[in-house]
Design a protein around this motif. Structure first.
Motif, PDB file in Angstrom:
ATOM      1  N   GLY A 140       0.831  -1.199   0.000  1.00 62.37           N
ATOM      2  CA  GLY A 140       0.000   0.000   0.000  1.00 62.37           C
ATOM      3  C   GLY A 140       0.863   1.245   0.000  1.00 62.37           C
ATOM      4  O   GLY A 140       2.047   1.210   0.356  1.00 62.37           O
ATOM      5  N   CYS A 141       0.268   2.366  -0.388  1.00 62.88           N
ATOM      6  CA  CYS A 141       1.049   3.608  -0.502  1.00 62.88           C
ATOM      7  C   CYS A 141       0.202   4.809  -0.091  1.00 62.88           C
ATOM      8  O   CYS A 141      -0.965   4.914  -0.487  1.00 62.88           O
ATOM      9  CB  CYS A 141       1.534   3.790  -1.943  1.00 62.88           C
ATOM     10  N   VAL A 142       0.809   5.697   0.701  1.00 63.64           N
ATOM     11  CA  VAL A 142       0.163   6.973   1.043  1.00 63.64           C
ATOM     12  C   VAL A 142       1.074   8.097   0.580  1.00 63.64           C
ATOM     13  O   VAL A 142       2.291   8.038   0.742  1.00 63.64           O
ATOM     14  CB  VAL A 142      -0.119   7.084   2.548  1.00 63.64           C
ATOM     15  N   MET A 143       0.459   9.143   0.006  1.00 63.89           N
ATOM     16  CA  MET A 143       1.214  10.270  -0.525  1.00 63.89           C
ATOM     17  C   MET A 143       0.532  11.567  -0.112  1.00 63.89           C
ATOM     18  O   MET A 143      -0.688  11.652  -0.058  1.00 63.89           O
ATOM     19  CB  MET A 143       1.290  10.199  -2.059  1.00 63.89           C
ATOM     20  N   MET A 157       4.449   1.929   1.808  1.00 66.96           N
ATOM     21  CA  MET A 157       5.248   3.071   1.356  1.00 66.96           C
ATOM     22  C   MET A 157       4.573   4.376   1.740  1.00 66.96           C
ATOM     23  O   MET A 157       3.342   4.503   1.677  1.00 66.96           O
ATOM     24  CB  MET A 157       5.430   3.020  -0.168  1.00 66.96           C
ATOM     25  N   ALA A 158       5.383   5.359   2.149  1.00 67.52           N
ATOM     26  CA  ALA A 158       4.884   6.703   2.439  1.00 67.52           C
ATOM     27  C   ALA A 158       5.750   7.722   1.718  1.00 67.52           C
ATOM     28  O   ALA A 158       6.977   7.659   1.798  1.00 67.52           O
ATOM     29  CB  ALA A 158       4.894   6.969   3.941  1.00 67.52           C
ATOM     30  N   HIS A 159       5.104   8.646   1.009  1.00 72.98           N
ATOM     31  CA  HIS A 159       5.819   9.695   0.275  1.00 72.98           C
ATOM     32  C   HIS A 159       5.266  11.047   0.719  1.00 72.98           C
ATOM     33  O   HIS A 159       4.195  11.474   0.281  1.00 72.98           O
ATOM     34  CB  HIS A 159       5.647   9.508  -1.227  1.00 72.98           C
ATOM     35  N   ALA A 160       5.986  11.714   1.602  1.00 74.32           N
ATOM     36  CA  ALA A 160       5.592  13.044   2.077  1.00 74.32           C
ATOM     37  C   ALA A 160       6.310  14.118   1.266  1.00 74.32           C
ATOM     38  O   ALA A 160       7.416  13.902   0.773  1.00 74.32           O
ATOM     39  CB  ALA A 160       5.917  13.188   3.561  1.00 74.32           C
ATOM     40  N   GLY A 161       5.669  15.278   1.142  1.00 74.00           N
ATOM     41  CA  GLY A 161       6.272  16.376   0.375  1.00 74.00           C
ATOM     42  C   GLY A 161       6.507  16.007  -1.075  1.00 74.00           C
ATOM     43  O   GLY A 161       7.514  16.410  -1.660  1.00 74.00           O
ATOM     44  N   HIS A 162       5.568  15.276  -1.673  1.00 75.05           N
ATOM     45  CA  HIS A 162       5.834  14.767  -3.035  1.00 75.05           C
ATOM     46  C   HIS A 162       5.854  15.873  -4.083  1.00 75.05           C
ATOM     47  O   HIS A 162       6.288  15.643  -5.223  1.00 75.05           O
ATOM     48  CB  HIS A 162       4.845  13.660  -3.417  1.00 75.05           C
ATOM     49  N   LEU A 174       3.548   2.677  14.522  1.00 73.57           N
ATOM     50  CA  LEU A 174       4.508   1.591  14.302  1.00 73.57           C
ATOM     51  C   LEU A 174       5.191   1.838  12.971  1.00 73.57           C
ATOM     52  O   LEU A 174       4.555   1.770  11.913  1.00 73.57           O
ATOM     53  CB  LEU A 174       3.812   0.223  14.304  1.00 73.57           C
ATOM     54  N   MET A 175       6.482   2.148  13.009  1.00 72.41           N
ATOM     55  CA  MET A 175       7.235   2.487  11.797  1.00 72.41           C
ATOM     56  C   MET A 175       7.981   1.253  11.311  1.00 72.41           C
ATOM     57  O   MET A 175       9.021   0.867  11.839  1.00 72.41           O
ATOM     58  CB  MET A 175       8.216   3.626  12.094  1.00 72.41           C
ATOM     59  N   ASN A 176       7.417   0.628  10.272  1.00 71.20           N
ATOM     60  CA  ASN A 176       8.034  -0.570   9.690  1.00 71.20           C
ATOM     61  C   ASN A 176       7.799  -0.564   8.180  1.00 71.20           C
ATOM     62  O   ASN A 176       7.230  -1.511   7.620  1.00 71.20           O
ATOM     63  CB  ASN A 176       7.451  -1.821  10.341  1.00 71.20           C
ATOM     64  N   PRO A 177       8.236   0.501   7.481  1.00 68.81           N
ATOM     65  CA  PRO A 177       7.886   0.686   6.071  1.00 68.81           C
ATOM     66  C   PRO A 177       8.771  -0.112   5.123  1.00 68.81           C
ATOM     67  O   PRO A 177       9.854  -0.567   5.478  1.00 68.81           O
ATOM     68  CB  PRO A 177       8.115   2.181   5.879  1.00 68.81           C
ATOM     69  N   THR A 178       8.280  -0.226   3.882  1.00 68.59           N
ATOM     70  CA  THR A 178       9.122  -0.758   2.807  1.00 68.59           C
ATOM     71  C   THR A 178       9.897   0.376   2.148  1.00 68.59           C
ATOM     72  O   THR A 178      10.991   0.176   1.633  1.00 68.59           O
ATOM     73  CB  THR A 178       8.267  -1.463   1.742  1.00 68.59           C
ATOM     74  N   MET A 179       9.294   1.575   2.181  1.00 63.91           N
ATOM     75  CA  MET A 179       9.978   2.765   1.651  1.00 63.91           C
ATOM     76  C   MET A 179       9.387   4.019   2.277  1.00 63.91           C
ATOM     77  O   MET A 179       8.178   4.110   2.465  1.00 63.91           O
ATOM     78  CB  MET A 179       9.854   2.860   0.127  1.00 63.91           C
ATOM     79  N   VAL A 180      10.281   4.965   2.609  1.00 70.72           N
ATOM     80  CA  VAL A 180       9.850   6.298   3.026  1.00 70.72           C
ATOM     81  C   VAL A 180      10.541   7.296   2.113  1.00 70.72           C
ATOM     82  O   VAL A 180      11.758   7.250   1.936  1.00 70.72           O
ATOM     83  CB  VAL A 180      10.207   6.591   4.496  1.00 70.72           C
ATOM     84  N   ARG A 181       9.732   8.187   1.566  1.00 67.42           N
ATOM     85  CA  ARG A 181      10.273   9.183   0.640  1.00 67.42           C
ATOM     86  C   ARG A 181       9.868  10.571   1.106  1.00 67.42           C
ATOM     87  O   ARG A 181       8.708  10.817   1.431  1.00 67.42           O
ATOM     88  CB  ARG A 181       9.747   8.917  -0.771  1.00 67.42           C
TER      89      ARG A 181
END
Length: 230
Positions: A140-143, A157-162, A174-181
């Motif tokens: 899943g992904c949040v942007m 996945m989380a993409h802040a400030g995209h 709980l911070m256990n991501p596959t990717m943080v951007r």
């Protein structure tokens, strides 16, 4: 008598020199035509530097206060300055913004609250800040153009400030991501071969190391004091 009349003549244009170039302060209460007339007269009285080449234009910052200028009026100002001197308008700074710009700024500072689970293959994208009450599952992904706050487990996945905001942050219960951007910088985590220790509940872009870092959430008020508005 003539001297007294001269002293009472209003001045609509003030020119100030700086190391970077010139600053033109334009009165915001007179008419636009009055501004143009005085600006043209002052630029004519200022001796031109004939030794300056076309590629050595001096930068000009125009400050118009609480005056709204249309695109056409801005073009007229730029052309007048460019034609009369070896000058080039770098910026026109107004304290007035359009309704469209104000609405855009409002959206960028708003918090969108969503209560759901973001499952594998799903993407949730918002303008401004995102407050997600739920989990982000693997795949899943949040942007968001702003910050991302996950009241749950971030396992995807989380993409802040995209849109380019490097001051944006990502937090999760709980911070256990596959990717943080963050903007264009990212950290990718290989679950089978982890090389990154994810310690803490927040992620942010660190100017010193020019990378995305993880830390405890209590440090956010130190590195991002603007978050106190929440």
């Amino acid at each position: 008598m003539a001297q007294k009349q001269k002293q009472n003549t209003p001045h609509f244009v003030t020119i100030k020199g700086t190391k970077e170039g010139l600053i033109l302060h334009l009165d915001d209460k007179c008419s636009f035509d009055q501004l143009l007339s005085e600006l043209e007269a002052k630029l004519i009285r200022t001796p031109a530097d004939d030794t300056t080449s076309e590629t050595q234009k001096l930068s000009v910052n125009v400050k118009v206060g609480k005056r709204y200028l249309s695109d056409n009026q801005k073009d007229i100002l730029r052309k007048l300055v460019y034609q009369k001197k070896h000058l080039l308008v770098d910026e026109i700074d107004s304290e007035v913004i359009t309704k469209e710009k104000a609405d855009e700024l409002l959206r960028e500072t708003e918090i969108t609250s969503v209560s759901r689970i973001i499952r594998s293959g799903q993407v949730l994208k918002v303008q401004g800040d995102l407050l997600l009450i739920g989990d982000v599952n693997p795949g899943g992904c949040v942007m968001a153009t702003g910050n991302i706050f996950v009241m749950g487990a971030l396992k995807g996945m989380a993409h802040a400030g995209h849109s380019g905001r490097k001051d944006a942050v990502v937090t999760a219960s709980l911070m256990n991501p596959t990717m943080v951007r963050i903007a264009d910088k990212y950290v990718q985590v290989d679950k089978d071969n982890p090389t990154i220790d994810i310690i803490g509940e927040c992620a942010f872009f660190d100017e010193g190391s020019m990378s995305v870092k993880f830390d405890r959430i209590h440090i956010l008020h130190q590195i991002r004091p603007s978050l106190n508005r929440l």
